[in-house]
Design a protein around this motif. Structure first.
Motif, short mmCIF file in Angstrom:
data_model
loop_
_atom_site.label_atom_id
_atom_site.label_comp_id
_atom_site.label_asym_id
_atom_site.label_seq_id
_atom_site.Cartn_x
_atom_site.Cartn_y
_atom_site.Cartn_z
N SER A 23 -26.85 19.50 -38.22
CA SER A 23 -27.04 18.92 -36.89
C SER A 23 -28.34 19.38 -36.23
N ASN A 24 -29.04 20.33 -36.83
CA ASN A 24 -30.33 20.78 -36.29
C ASN A 24 -31.47 19.82 -36.62
N ARG A 25 -31.19 18.81 -37.41
CA ARG A 25 -32.24 17.88 -37.85
C ARG A 25 -32.53 16.83 -36.78
N THR A 26 -33.24 17.25 -35.73
CA THR A 26 -33.68 16.34 -34.68
C THR A 26 -35.19 16.51 -34.50
N LEU A 27 -35.82 15.50 -33.97
CA LEU A 27 -37.25 15.59 -33.74
C LEU A 27 -37.57 16.72 -32.76
N SER A 28 -36.74 16.86 -31.75
CA SER A 28 -36.94 17.93 -30.77
C SER A 28 -36.86 19.30 -31.44
N ASN A 29 -35.89 19.52 -32.31
CA ASN A 29 -35.78 20.79 -33.01
C ASN A 29 -36.95 21.00 -33.97
N CYS A 30 -37.46 19.94 -34.55
CA CYS A 30 -38.63 20.06 -35.43
C CYS A 30 -39.82 20.59 -34.63
N PHE A 31 -40.07 20.03 -33.48
CA PHE A 31 -41.18 20.52 -32.65
C PHE A 31 -40.92 21.95 -32.19
N GLY A 32 -39.67 22.27 -31.86
CA GLY A 32 -39.34 23.62 -31.43
C GLY A 32 -39.49 24.66 -32.51
N SER A 33 -39.32 24.28 -33.76
CA SER A 33 -39.42 25.22 -34.89
C SER A 33 -40.78 25.20 -35.58
N ALA A 34 -41.60 24.21 -35.27
CA ALA A 34 -42.90 24.07 -35.93
C ALA A 34 -43.85 25.18 -35.51
N ILE A 35 -44.77 25.53 -36.42
CA ILE A 35 -45.82 26.48 -36.09
C ILE A 35 -47.09 25.68 -35.79
N ASP A 36 -47.77 26.08 -34.74
CA ASP A 36 -48.94 25.32 -34.28
C ASP A 36 -50.00 25.17 -35.37
N SER A 37 -50.22 26.22 -36.12
CA SER A 37 -51.27 26.16 -37.15
C SER A 37 -50.90 25.25 -38.31
N GLY A 38 -49.64 24.81 -38.38
CA GLY A 38 -49.22 23.93 -39.47
C GLY A 38 -49.59 22.47 -39.27
N PHE A 39 -49.95 22.09 -38.04
CA PHE A 39 -50.30 20.70 -37.76
C PHE A 39 -51.71 20.38 -38.24
N ASP A 40 -51.87 19.20 -38.77
CA ASP A 40 -53.18 18.68 -39.14
C ASP A 40 -53.85 18.24 -37.84
N ASN A 41 -55.05 18.76 -37.57
CA ASN A 41 -55.74 18.43 -36.31
C ASN A 41 -55.93 16.94 -36.11
N ALA A 42 -56.05 16.19 -37.18
CA ALA A 42 -56.27 14.75 -37.07
C ALA A 42 -55.02 14.02 -36.59
N HIS A 43 -53.85 14.67 -36.67
CA HIS A 43 -52.60 13.97 -36.36
C HIS A 43 -51.73 14.66 -35.33
N GLY A 45 -51.84 15.21 -32.11
CA GLY A 45 -51.60 14.45 -30.89
C GLY A 45 -50.93 15.26 -29.80
N SER A 46 -50.04 14.62 -29.06
CA SER A 46 -49.32 15.25 -27.96
C SER A 46 -48.03 15.91 -28.41
N LYS A 47 -47.79 15.90 -29.70
CA LYS A 47 -46.57 16.48 -30.27
C LYS A 47 -45.33 15.86 -29.61
N ASP A 48 -45.28 14.54 -29.69
CA ASP A 48 -44.16 13.84 -29.09
C ASP A 48 -43.61 12.71 -29.96
N ARG A 49 -44.10 12.60 -31.19
CA ARG A 49 -43.60 11.56 -32.09
C ARG A 49 -43.66 12.04 -33.53
N LEU A 50 -42.90 11.41 -34.36
CA LEU A 50 -42.79 11.80 -35.77
C LEU A 50 -44.14 11.81 -36.46
N LEU A 51 -45.00 10.87 -36.17
CA LEU A 51 -46.30 10.80 -36.85
C LEU A 51 -47.20 12.00 -36.57
N ASN A 52 -46.89 12.78 -35.53
CA ASN A 52 -47.65 14.02 -35.30
C ASN A 52 -47.47 15.00 -36.46
#
Length: 139
Positions: A23-43, A45-52
């Motif tokens: 039940s932890n598999r939600t987009l909100s939980n993904c953003f909450g558990s993500a590490i900032d350095s793991g995001f690709d700078n090109a994508h 964004g505002s960290k509000d959609r799956l494509l981020n």
């Protein structure tokens, strides 16, 4: 293994990369558990959609350091030479030195930030607030 660098990945791909289950598999939980350095700078964004999460990588490459942690800069510097057995292993992003590191981790895959404290390598002491370095001074 990173989230695919395509537009066709799913929420399940992101959850698997981060390690979320059930039940932890939600987009909100993904953003909450993500590490900032793991995001690709090109994508990122505002960290509000799956494509981020396109090309997101939850673990990062790190280098290990031996450091001393204390409640003050002067104590951290003094303990470096006084008590070599009290040195602990911490990790910084690969390619950075302790003097210019942008993050400090407790684990080698860079997913757990180190606790807030003053850290010293015997040359400088740096204040870490649990998410960023806030002050550096020479020992």
């Amino acid at each position: 293994m990173a989230v695919p660098n395509t537009t066709t990945f799913s929420l399940l791909d992101v959850c698997n990369e981060i390690g979320l289950t059930g039940s932890n598999r939600t987009l909100s939980n993904c953003f909450g558990s993500a590490i900032d350095s793991g995001f690709d700078n090109a994508h990122r964004g505002s960290k509000d959609r799956l494509l981020n999460f396109r090309n997101y990588q939850h673990s990062i490459s790190t280098s290990s350091l031996l450091l001393v942690d204390e409640k003050s800069a002067s104590n951290a510097c003094a303990r470096w030479s006084d008590t070599p057995t009290s040195r602990i292993v911490r990790y910084i992003p690969s390619g950075q030195s302790f003097n210019n590191a942008t993050a400090l981790y407790s684990n080698s895959n860079g997913t757990t930030l180190a606790p807030a404290d003053w850290y010293s390598n015997g040359v400088v002491a740096r204040a870490w607030n649990g998410s960023t370095f806030t002050f550096t001074q020479p020992c």
